[in-house]
Write a protein that holds these residues in place. Structure first.
Motif, PDB file in Angstrom:
ATOM      1  N   LYS A 316      53.062  50.172  35.807  1.00 31.99           N
ATOM      2  CA  LYS A 316      52.486  48.958  34.791  1.00 31.99           C
ATOM      3  C   LYS A 316      53.645  47.963  34.627  1.00 31.99           C
ATOM      4  N   ALA A 317      54.739  48.420  34.340  1.00 32.38           N
ATOM      5  CA  ALA A 317      55.927  47.586  34.518  1.00 32.38           C
ATOM      6  C   ALA A 317      56.357  46.579  35.637  1.00 32.38           C
ATOM      7  N   ALA A 319      53.998  46.091  37.965  1.00 32.97           N
ATOM      8  CA  ALA A 319      52.628  45.337  38.076  1.00 32.97           C
ATOM      9  C   ALA A 319      52.615  44.065  37.325  1.00 32.97           C
ATOM     10  N   ASP A 320      53.288  44.172  36.188  1.00 30.87           N
ATOM     11  CA  ASP A 320      53.379  43.166  35.027  1.00 30.87           C
ATOM     12  C   ASP A 320      54.406  42.163  35.621  1.00 30.87           C
ATOM     13  N   LEU A 321      55.517  42.747  36.329  1.00 27.83           N
ATOM     14  CA  LEU A 321      56.602  41.707  36.820  1.00 27.83           C
ATOM     15  C   LEU A 321      56.058  40.999  38.183  1.00 27.83           C
ATOM     16  N   LYS A 323      52.935  40.086  38.694  1.00 27.80           N
ATOM     17  CA  LYS A 323      51.974  38.833  38.245  1.00 27.80           C
ATOM     18  C   LYS A 323      52.767  38.090  37.562  1.00 27.80           C
ATOM     19  N   GLU A 324      53.785  38.282  36.901  1.00 27.00           N
ATOM     20  CA  GLU A 324      54.728  36.843  36.516  1.00 27.00           C
ATOM     21  C   GLU A 324      55.322  36.115  37.706  1.00 27.00           C
TER      22      GLU A 324
END
Length: 325
Positions: A316-317, A319-321, A323-324
């Protein structure tokens, strides 16, 4: 012989003069008594003739028109008077004329006065009887005057007594007239009345001024009085105010009902506001909930580092990175 003729002439002259004087006297008396004038006879019946005599004059409208011809008793105790009236005057006397007894001056002879009569009535004829009107009785007049004199004496005595009491200062009027203090008070009252009258006049003047200003066009009072549109608007405004007042009253009643419910412990909100035990329990529950939430947050944070969930949190971390970026 010559002296006798002279004496006879003188006697004849005196006789002729005497005869002439006699004739003139007879003619004069006859003229006054209307003996040598064509006349008609009129009659009138009186209760009392008051000393009227045969030969007394008869007057009509201030003019002597005849004499009393005869006086006779009539009926039970009345007196009938026959009058000789000039025939030429008869056309001016009407059948509804009246006859009364009067006096020729204050203490003169009695006379008969004919008066009245309407133009609608026919003129009198020989032998007509006029309506008799009794004159004022002198004796009754004297009795009335005597009674009036006695009353005047009594009034004079009462007036004398009254003026004596006034002079002595008796009664209210006498006290006012003699007591200087009361007189001063009376003057003060009059001054106050005069001041009040002045103030009243001023007030009336101010009122007139106010009325004149109100009648001037352009001011609000004149528009209120004369402008029908403004009156209609005012009526509508008053109706709206009345409706608002009614709504406010209804709203007040509803607020009172809500307040009553809030003050009652029979409902949840009322119990929350008024029941201290319930408030204490609710506070403990909130504190316990807050503690459980805190512990749950701690547990979730610790869950991230446990072995079964560690791999998932890393994905999850990552994927968030991405996306940013």
């Amino acid at each position: 012989m010559r002296g006798e003729n002279k004496r006879s002439v003188i006697v004849g002259i005196f006789v002729l003069v005497g005869i002439a004087i006699l004739v003139v006297g007879v003619m004069t008396l006859g003229g006054q008594q209307k003996k040598f004038v064509s006349a008609i006879q009129l009659k009138a019946v009186f209760d009392d003739v008051g000393g009227l005599q045969t030969g007394n004059n008869i007057w009509f409208s201030g003019v002597k028109i005849g004499t009393v011809r005869k006086i006779n008793f009539y009926g039970d105790s009345q007196v009938e008077v026959e009058m000789n009236v000039e025939e030429s005057v008869g056309k001016y006397i009407r059948k509804d004329s009246k006859a009364t007894i009067s006096s020729d001056g204050l203490i003169g002879n009695k006379i008969i006065v004919i008066y009245g009569g309407s133009t609608e009535a026919p003129q009198v004829e020989d032998g007509d009887r006029l309506v008799a009107v009794m004159p004022l009785d002198t004796d009754n007049m004297m009795e009335t005057l005597q009674a009036n004199n006695e009353n005047l004496v009594e009034i004079t005595a009462d007036l004398k007594q009254l003026t004596g009491k006034l002079a002595a200062g008796e009664g209210i009027v006498g006290a006012v007239m003699t007591d200087s203090t009361l007189a001063q008070n009376f003057r003060t009252i009059l001054a106050n009345l005069e001041r009040a009258s002045t103030n009243s006049n001023k007030m009336i003047a101010d009122l007139n001024s106010f009325t004149s200003k109100m009648n001037q066009k352009g001011n609000m009072l004149n528009e209120l009085v004369t402008d029908t549109t403004m009156v209609t608007d005012l009526r509508a405004t008053m109706e709206n105010l009345r409706a608002t007042s009614a709504n406010t009253e209804v709203l007040t009643k509803e607020f009172q009902a809500i307040t009553a419910k809030l003050n009652s412990s029979e409902n949840s909100l009322g119990m929350l506001l008024n029941d201290p035990e319930f408030a204490k329990t609710l506070k403990n529950t909130l504190e316990n909930t807050d503690s459980a939430t805190y512990n749950l947050n701690k547990g979730m944070e610790a869950l991230e580092y446990t072995w079964p969930f560690n791999k998932g949190f890393r994905r999850k971390a990552k994927a968030d990175l991405e996306k940013e970026n």
